[in-house]
Motif scaffolding. Structure first.
Motif, PDB file in Angstrom:
ATOM      1  N   ARG A  12      14.949  88.692  66.741  1.00 22.72           N
ATOM      2  CA  ARG A  12      13.690  89.577  66.317  1.00 22.72           C
ATOM      3  C   ARG A  12      13.876  90.956  66.574  1.00 22.72           C
ATOM      4  NH1 ARG A  12       8.429  87.619  69.130  1.00 22.72           N
ATOM      5  NH2 ARG A  12       7.603  89.037  67.679  1.00 22.72           N
ATOM      6  N   PRO A  13      13.576  92.046  65.778  1.00 27.23           N
ATOM      7  CA  PRO A  13      14.071  93.265  65.694  1.00 27.23           C
ATOM      8  C   PRO A  13      13.404  93.856  67.018  1.00 27.23           C
ATOM      9  CG  PRO A  13      12.706  92.825  63.801  1.00 27.23           C
ATOM     10  CD  PRO A  13      12.746  91.349  64.454  1.00 27.23           C
ATOM     11  N   ALA A  14      14.099  94.821  67.621  1.00 32.41           N
ATOM     12  CA  ALA A  14      13.837  95.184  68.744  1.00 32.41           C
ATOM     13  C   ALA A  14      13.352  96.671  68.450  1.00 32.41           C
ATOM     14  CB  ALA A  14      14.806  95.428  69.979  1.00 32.41           C
ATOM     15  N   PRO A  15      12.414  97.533  69.202  1.00 36.34           N
ATOM     16  CA  PRO A  15      11.962  99.035  68.661  1.00 36.34           C
ATOM     17  C   PRO A  15      13.210  99.789  68.226  1.00 36.34           C
ATOM     18  CG  PRO A  15      10.745  98.084  70.739  1.00 36.34           C
ATOM     19  CD  PRO A  15      11.616  97.278  70.382  1.00 36.34           C
ATOM     20  N   ALA A  16      14.274  99.562  69.175  1.00 38.78           N
ATOM     21  CA  ALA A  16      15.457 100.345  68.902  1.00 38.78           C
ATOM     22  C   ALA A  16      16.104 100.116  67.508  1.00 38.78           C
ATOM     23  CB  ALA A  16      16.512 100.074  70.150  1.00 38.78           C
ATOM     24  N   ASP A  17      15.890  99.113  67.082  1.00 35.37           N
ATOM     25  CA  ASP A  17      16.316  98.450  65.526  1.00 35.37           C
ATOM     26  C   ASP A  17      15.637  99.145  64.652  1.00 35.37           C
ATOM     27  OD1 ASP A  17      18.354  96.951  67.002  1.00 35.37           O
ATOM     28  OD2 ASP A  17      16.878  95.246  66.942  1.00 35.37           O
ATOM     29  N   VAL A  18      14.364  99.740  64.830  1.00 41.45           N
ATOM     30  CA  VAL A  18      13.555 100.329  63.739  1.00 41.45           C
ATOM     31  C   VAL A  18      14.254 101.405  62.754  1.00 41.45           C
ATOM     32  CG1 VAL A  18      11.492 101.545  63.055  1.00 41.45           C
ATOM     33  CG2 VAL A  18      11.144  99.811  64.663  1.00 41.45           C
ATOM     34  N   PRO A  19      14.969 102.464  63.330  1.00 42.29           N
ATOM     35  CA  PRO A  19      15.619 103.349  62.448  1.00 42.29           C
ATOM     36  C   PRO A  19      16.786 102.764  61.647  1.00 42.29           C
ATOM     37  CG  PRO A  19      15.465 104.210  64.832  1.00 42.29           C
ATOM     38  CD  PRO A  19      14.921 102.834  64.931  1.00 42.29           C
ATOM     39  N   MET A  20      17.305 101.805  62.300  1.00 45.32           N
ATOM     40  CA  MET A  20      18.497 101.090  61.437  1.00 45.32           C
ATOM     41  C   MET A  20      17.981 100.201  60.365  1.00 45.32           C
ATOM     42  SD  MET A  20      20.110  98.076  60.914  1.00 45.32           S
ATOM     43  CE  MET A  20      19.276  96.934  62.203  1.00 45.32           C
ATOM     44  N   GLY A  67      24.567  97.016  53.320  1.00 46.02           N
ATOM     45  CA  GLY A  67      23.339  97.953  53.861  1.00 46.02           C
ATOM     46  C   GLY A  67      23.733  98.306  55.420  1.00 46.02           C
ATOM     47  N   PHE A  68      24.229  97.413  56.099  1.00 52.16           N
ATOM     48  CA  PHE A  68      24.240  97.788  57.541  1.00 52.16           C
ATOM     49  C   PHE A  68      25.527  98.674  57.913  1.00 52.16           C
ATOM     50  CE2 PHE A  68      22.588  93.354  57.375  1.00 52.16           C
ATOM     51  CZ  PHE A  68      21.258  93.418  58.190  1.00 52.16           C
ATOM     52  N   ALA A  69      26.339  98.669  56.846  1.00 54.04           N
ATOM     53  CA  ALA A  69      27.534  99.721  57.000  1.00 54.04           C
ATOM     54  C   ALA A  69      27.181 101.007  56.555  1.00 54.04           C
ATOM     55  CB  ALA A  69      28.827  99.162  56.273  1.00 54.04           C
ATOM     56  N   HIS A  70      26.045 101.107  55.583  1.00 57.73           N
ATOM     57  CA  HIS A  70      25.591 102.358  55.171  1.00 57.73           C
ATOM     58  C   HIS A  70      24.740 102.759  56.369  1.00 57.73           C
ATOM     59  CE1 HIS A  70      27.246 101.826  51.244  1.00 57.73           C
ATOM     60  NE2 HIS A  70      26.393 100.980  50.811  1.00 57.73           N
ATOM     61  N   ALA A  71      24.085 101.995  56.789  1.00 57.07           N
ATOM     62  CA  ALA A  71      23.056 102.413  57.993  1.00 57.07           C
ATOM     63  C   ALA A  71      23.761 103.239  59.069  1.00 57.07           C
ATOM     64  CB  ALA A  71      22.192 101.341  58.473  1.00 57.07           C
ATOM     65  N   ALA A  72      24.952 102.317  59.574  1.00 57.92           N
ATOM     66  CA  ALA A  72      25.852 102.694  60.479  1.00 57.92           C
ATOM     67  C   ALA A  72      26.338 104.168  60.308  1.00 57.92           C
ATOM     68  CB  ALA A  72      27.160 101.768  60.984  1.00 57.92           C
ATOM     69  N   GLU A  73      26.874 104.304  58.876  1.00 61.68           N
ATOM     70  CA  GLU A  73      27.397 105.660  58.511  1.00 61.68           C
ATOM     71  C   GLU A  73      26.477 106.810  58.927  1.00 61.68           C
ATOM     72  OE1 GLU A  73      28.531 105.376  54.679  1.00 61.68           O
ATOM     73  OE2 GLU A  73      30.263 103.566  55.019  1.00 61.68           O
ATOM     74  N   THR A  74      25.409 106.670  58.574  1.00 59.50           N
ATOM     75  CA  THR A  74      24.147 107.564  58.503  1.00 59.50           C
ATOM     76  C   THR A  74      23.649 107.931  59.930  1.00 59.50           C
ATOM     77  OG1 THR A  74      23.288 106.930  56.301  1.00 59.50           O
ATOM     78  CG2 THR A  74      21.932 108.163  57.539  1.00 59.50           C
ATOM     79  N   LEU A  75      23.409 106.850  60.647  1.00 54.97           N
ATOM     80  CA  LEU A  75      23.026 106.856  62.106  1.00 54.97           C
ATOM     81  C   LEU A  75      24.089 107.533  62.983  1.00 54.97           C
ATOM     82  CD1 LEU A  75      21.087 103.543  62.338  1.00 54.97           C
ATOM     83  CD2 LEU A  75      20.080 106.006  62.259  1.00 54.97           C
ATOM     84  N   ARG A  99      23.602 102.668  70.288  1.00 54.80           N
ATOM     85  CA  ARG A  99      22.542 101.991  69.618  1.00 54.80           C
ATOM     86  C   ARG A  99      22.660 101.778  68.388  1.00 54.80           C
ATOM     87  NH1 ARG A  99      19.098 105.403  72.859  1.00 54.80           N
ATOM     88  NH2 ARG A  99      18.420 106.672  71.028  1.00 54.80           N
ATOM     89  N   ALA A 100      23.077 102.576  67.500  1.00 58.77           N
ATOM     90  CA  ALA A 100      23.476 102.281  66.100  1.00 58.77           C
ATOM     91  C   ALA A 100      24.602 101.176  65.878  1.00 58.77           C
ATOM     92  CB  ALA A 100      23.812 103.515  65.505  1.00 58.77           C
ATOM     93  N   VAL A 101      25.531 101.720  66.702  1.00 59.23           N
ATOM     94  CA  VAL A 101      26.580 100.507  66.512  1.00 59.23           C
ATOM     95  C   VAL A 101      26.120  99.149  66.879  1.00 59.23           C
ATOM     96  CG1 VAL A 101      28.920  99.875  67.375  1.00 59.23           C
ATOM     97  CG2 VAL A 101      28.392 102.255  66.809  1.00 59.23           C
ATOM     98  N   LEU A 102      25.498  99.009  67.937  1.00 65.02           N
ATOM     99  CA  LEU A 102      25.021  97.567  68.579  1.00 65.02           C
ATOM    100  C   LEU A 102      24.270  97.163  67.711  1.00 65.02           C
ATOM    101  CD1 LEU A 102      25.001  98.335  72.485  1.00 65.02           C
ATOM    102  CD2 LEU A 102      26.740  96.884  71.067  1.00 65.02           C
ATOM    103  N   SER A 103      23.226  97.693  66.943  1.00 65.03           N
ATOM    104  CA  SER A 103      22.170  97.267  66.227  1.00 65.03           C
ATOM    105  C   SER A 103      22.601  96.894  64.993  1.00 65.03           C
ATOM    106  CB  SER A 103      21.108  98.381  65.917  1.00 65.03           C
ATOM    107  OG  SER A 103      20.249  98.009  65.305  1.00 65.03           O
ATOM    108  N   THR A 104      23.438  97.690  64.116  1.00 69.80           N
ATOM    109  CA  THR A 104      23.810  97.184  63.031  1.00 69.80           C
ATOM    110  C   THR A 104      24.860  95.955  63.048  1.00 69.80           C
ATOM    111  OG1 THR A 104      25.769  99.139  63.156  1.00 69.80           O
ATOM    112  CG2 THR A 104      23.756  99.506  61.935  1.00 69.80           C
TER     113      THR A 104
END
Length: 362
Positions: free
Chosen positions: A3-11, A285-293, A308-313
């Motif tokens: 389940r997504p955690a609050p830290a995952d929301v930006p990702m 999609g997760f790679a793009h999110a990682a690049e941006t974050l 956080r960005a690396v672990l979440s993606t």
């Protein structure tokens, strides 16, 4: 399922629109294959071969998107909107120049591609015809790369989704109209891609210019003369270029070997590769999110956000890979049947389908 955690929301705010938009790309390939998959084995092989060659030619220059995303995200994280707009100028000009060169080199590139892949005599003329048409979209494809990179740097994955939906839905519609309704077959499929990509270019450039003006940093075409910035881009993009060359080179080698094994293997490989492309674009999609974050965190010098960005993606990419494997395991044969009704192609794909099931996890 996790389940997504609050830290995952930006990702997820970035990854979900990008995953949805990315998935429309291989779906277009499936529609292309479905249109010609009712004509003959040679046509399926020609589209598979032509698409692979065109992807190789264009994706070698995917640094235009990847590098631009990184630089734009760093400028955004640092709060430097004017520099972000300057990267837009550099990316658009680089994409346009490279794209025009590819069109001018279309004939020797096609000759070299057919020489390397050595397709069966029944496939070669169809593949050459497909490529001759598709090459006209090269400038538009590269400019669209640049625009997607910029919009991601601006944290506007929603606009990327709108852009990709327009391009790919239009492509599918034109496939059916030109390829089936008007009866142009393979040529209609190729022209559908050209028209859709150029329509996407108009929308992408328009969105980028409007966004820059709204944020008070209109595009300044003199930015291309910033020598230190150009040196920095050359250094970073050179690394991405070499990495991409190896990646797409391996795919091209796979296609070349398959084409030498006959029309049936080439056609089956084309369908199997579409399944793998579906996975690649879905996970991208997760790679793009990682690049941006990660780029934004680097611009702010925020190490905690970067971690956080690396672990979440990474975590969520693994979950989605499992879903792809489960889907192919349960419905793989049905997916293949939507792309071709030729029994010998279906049976050949079935022999190798277990590899497609395992590949998402790998």
């Amino acid at each position: 399922m996790a389940r997504p955690a609050p830290a995952d929301v930006p990702m997820w705010r970035l990854a979900l629109p990008m995953t949805l938009s990315n998935l429309t790309v291989p779906l277009v390939g499936m529609v292309d294959t479905a249109v010609v998959g009712r004509i003959g084995v040679a046509d399926i092989g020609a589209v598979a071969l032509g698409s692979s060659v065109f992807a190789f030619v264009c994706w070698v220059f995917v640094f235009i998107r990847m590098g631009t995303t990184g630089f734009a995200a760093q400028a955004w994280g640092a709060g430097n909107v004017r520099e972000l707009s300057n990267w837009a100028v550099r990316a658009f000009l680089a994409a346009a120049v490279i794209g025009v060169i590819l069109v001018l080199l279309s004939m020797p590139l096609r000759w070299l591609a057919l020489l390397v892949t050595d397709p069966a005599p029944g496939v070669a003329p169809f593949a050459d015809r497909y490529l001759a048409i598709r090459m006209w979209s090269a400038p538009a494809v590269l400019v669209n790369f640049a625009a997607v990179g910029l919009l991601l740097g601006w944290q506007r994955a929603d606009l990327v989704l709108a852009h990709q939906l327009l391009v790919n839905v239009l492509n599918c519609g034109l496939d059916l109209w030109l390829g089936v309704h008007l009866g142009y077959g393979l040529a209609g499929v190729a022209w559908a891609s050209v028209l859709a990509e150029w329509s996407g270019l108009v929308l992408a450039v328009g969105m980028t210019i409007a966004l820059a003006r709204r944020q008070g940093a209109p595009l300044d075409w003199r930015a291309v003369r910033d020598t230190p910035a150009l040196r920095r881009a050359l250094r970073v993009n050179g690394d991405i270029f070499l990495r991409t060359l190896l990646a797409v080179g391996s795919v091209m080698l796979f296609t070349a070997v398959g084409s030498r094994m006959g029309e049936l293997i080439l056609a089956a490989n084309g369908i199997l590769f579409l399944l793998q492309t579906l996975v690649a674009y879905g996970l991208d999609g997760f790679a793009h999110a990682a690049e941006t974050l990660v780029g934004s965190a680097a611009g702010r010098r925020d190490r905690a956000s970067l971690r956080r960005a690396v672990l979440s993606t990474t975590r969520w990419a693994a979950v989605v890979a499992m879903l792809f494997t489960a889907t192919f395991l349960g419905a793989g044969s049905h997916i293949v049947a939507t792309m071709t009704d030729i029994p010998e192609v279906q049976s050949t794909v079935a022999l190798f389908l277990p590899w497609a099931i395992v590949l998402p996890l790998v």
